[in-house]
Design a protein around this motif. Structure first.
Motif, PDB file in Angstrom:
ATOM      1  N   GLN A   1      42.144  31.732  34.588  1.00  0.00           N
ATOM      2  CA  GLN A   1      41.498  32.818  34.435  1.00  0.00           C
ATOM      3  C   GLN A   1      42.158  33.814  35.406  1.00  0.00           C
ATOM      4  O   GLN A   1      41.891  33.828  36.718  1.00  0.00           O
ATOM      5  N   ALA A   2      43.336  34.759  34.958  1.00  0.00           N
ATOM      6  CA  ALA A   2      43.911  35.649  36.007  1.00  0.00           C
ATOM      7  C   ALA A   2      44.701  36.589  35.111  1.00  0.00           C
ATOM      8  O   ALA A   2      45.912  36.673  34.930  1.00  0.00           O
TER       9      ALA A   2
ATOM     10  N   ASP B   1      39.116  37.446  36.878  1.00  0.00           N
ATOM     11  CA  ASP B   1      38.450  36.076  36.295  1.00  0.00           C
ATOM     12  C   ASP B   1      37.320  36.845  35.003  1.00  0.00           C
ATOM     13  O   ASP B   1      36.446  37.119  35.615  1.00  0.00           O
TER      14      ASP B   1
ATOM     15  N   ASP C   1      35.383  38.165  39.063  1.00  0.00           N
ATOM     16  CA  ASP C   1      36.025  37.874  40.447  1.00  0.00           C
ATOM     17  C   ASP C   1      37.544  37.994  40.353  1.00  0.00           C
ATOM     18  O   ASP C   1      38.202  38.163  39.377  1.00  0.00           O
TER      19      ASP C   1
ATOM     20  N   ASN D   1      40.737  36.032  40.929  1.00  0.00           N
ATOM     21  CA  ASN D   1      41.351  34.465  41.281  1.00  0.00           C
ATOM     22  C   ASN D   1      42.649  34.544  41.733  1.00  0.00           C
ATOM     23  O   ASN D   1      43.703  35.246  41.366  1.00  0.00           O
TER      24      ASN D   1
ATOM     25  N   TYR E   1      46.126  31.601  42.062  1.00  0.00           N
ATOM     26  CA  TYR E   1      46.557  30.453  41.804  1.00  0.00           C
ATOM     27  C   TYR E   1      48.031  30.510  42.456  1.00  0.00           C
ATOM     28  O   TYR E   1      48.626  31.264  42.705  1.00  0.00           O
TER      29      TYR E   1
ATOM     30  N   PHE F   1      44.741  25.941  41.632  1.00  0.00           N
ATOM     31  CA  PHE F   1      43.553  27.026  41.906  1.00  0.00           C
ATOM     32  C   PHE F   1      43.740  27.011  43.409  1.00  0.00           C
ATOM     33  O   PHE F   1      43.360  26.105  43.949  1.00  0.00           O
TER      34      PHE F   1
ATOM     35  N   LYS G   1      38.647  31.720  44.799  1.00  0.00           N
ATOM     36  CA  LYS G   1      38.306  33.106  44.605  1.00  0.00           C
ATOM     37  C   LYS G   1      38.438  34.079  45.748  1.00  0.00           C
ATOM     38  O   LYS G   1      37.885  34.003  46.707  1.00  0.00           O
TER      39      LYS G   1
ATOM     40  N   LYS H   1      35.179  38.077  45.550  1.00  0.00           N
ATOM     41  CA  LYS H   1      34.006  37.458  44.838  1.00  0.00           C
ATOM     42  C   LYS H   1      32.779  38.790  44.648  1.00  0.00           C
ATOM     43  O   LYS H   1      32.595  39.316  45.688  1.00  0.00           O
TER      44      LYS H   1
END
Ligand code: DGJ
Length: 327
Positions: free
Chosen positions: A43-44, A62, A70, A72, A74, A84, A87, A90
């Motif tokens: 999720q990016a 995310d 949030d 994220n 990676y 990953f 986060k 947040k």
């Protein structure tokens, strides 16, 4: 003889790929949800990238929780195997406003060599996109924790879709869609990359968003989209010898919906044989916001023109920079 062969094999196993002069080929497949190395969906969205010490760091929205994203992070050596990191920003934790009165879109990551800090710029928005603000987060480590430096309208200018660009001399810029989606604003940043110092208006009254800039030799190339919400539209190109002025008239590139994407970033792969540029875009709402896909394909620039080489599959050699479209 046999002993020598075994010794040679053992040595080859210990050598890094680059020392062997071998290729580091990767196949990139578009239109599928990416999984990280732990098997979770990546999720990016609206992604920003930073390349450091042989790793690509990717940050993005995310959208697992569609309207409370949030941020994220990676990391990957090849844009395919994503680990990953965490986060890095947040909801409800990094700052109380986030997830309550504000949400983040299009987070972008810079490294400031002068301060040794990592700086995130992003679109900082409220209900109905009325806030039109930007926010800046900083951290001493790439993986965070990031803390809010400040949020608000840069130089009191309403600001939405955004990106960053770091020039060859280290000067960094924040570029965003300003004044109710009318123009693009190119904001020159302070030496520590945390403050906007000045703003040049580009493409006045032409309603461009999702800007992404690449520098090729002494020419800047910018790709951007029109403002049509989550629907894809025609990507356009402009180029200039100066970031602040002289941008050429916008011309169409790619198909009429940019292969169902909207630009997020342009990556530069400095290979031993060639420099390759990769377009990274979002295929939004595919079918919903959380399942929006990240799409990557090669883009070539030269003579004030550009070509988007969209493909469902292509191979790239991160050692040499060479790429080819696969059937
Ligand atoms: C298009 C923008 O590029 C996205 O980041 C997002 O703001 C959507 N519009 C919202 O409609």
């Amino acid at each position: 003889m046999k002993k020598n062969l075994l010794l040679l094999l053992a040595l080859l196993c210990l050598m890094p790929f680059s020392a062997m002069g071998q290729s580091r080929r990767t196949v990139i497949t578009n239109g599928v949800l990416w999984k990280d190395t732990a098997g979770n969906v990546v999720q990016a969205h609206g992604a920003g990238f930073l390349y450091q010490n042989g790793l690509w760091y990717m940050i993005g929205e995310d959208r697992g929780d569609s309207w409370r994203p949030d941020v994220n992070m990676y990391s990957s050596p090849d844009l395919v195997h994503w680990t990953f990191v965490g986060k890095i920003i947040k909801n409800g934790e990094t700052t109380p406003d986030l997830g309550q009165r504000r949400f983040i879109e299009r987070p972008k990551l810079l490294y400031c060599a002068k301060t040794g800090q990592y700086v995130v710029w992003c679109h900082w928005e409220g209900r109905n996109y009325g806030a039109s603000e930007a926010a800046v987060f900083v951290s001493e480590q790439v993986g965070g924790p990031y803390r809010l430096h400040h949020a608000g309208r840069p130089l009191d200018i309403k600001s939405r879709d955004c990106n960053v660009f770091q020039d060859a001399d280290g000067q960094a810029y924040f570029i965003s869609t300003i004044e109710e989606n009318q123009h693009l604003g190119l904001f020159r940043l302070s030496d520590d990359y945390t403050e906007a110092l000045s703003c040049n208006i580009l493409f006045a009254h032409q309603s461009r968003e999702a800007p992404a800039i690449a520098r090729v030799g002494d020419t800047y190339y910018m790709l951007s989209s029109a403002c049509t919400g989550w629907d894809p539209n025609q990507c356009k190109l402009s180029c200039s010898k100066s970031l602040t002025e002289g941008w050429s008239p916008l011309v169409n590139v790619g198909d009429s919906i940019c292969y169902d994407t909207q630009a997020a970033s342009i990556l530069t792969i400095n290979g031993s044989k060639q420099t390759t540029y990769l377009y990274v875009g979002d295929r939004w709402m595919d079918p919903g916001l959380p399942e929006s896909k990240t799409i990557i394909f090669p883009v070539t620039f030269g003579d004030g023109k550009c070509e988007l080489h969209y493909a469902e599959r292509f191979e790239i050699d991160f050692e040499t920079g060479e790429w080819k479209i696969l059937d």
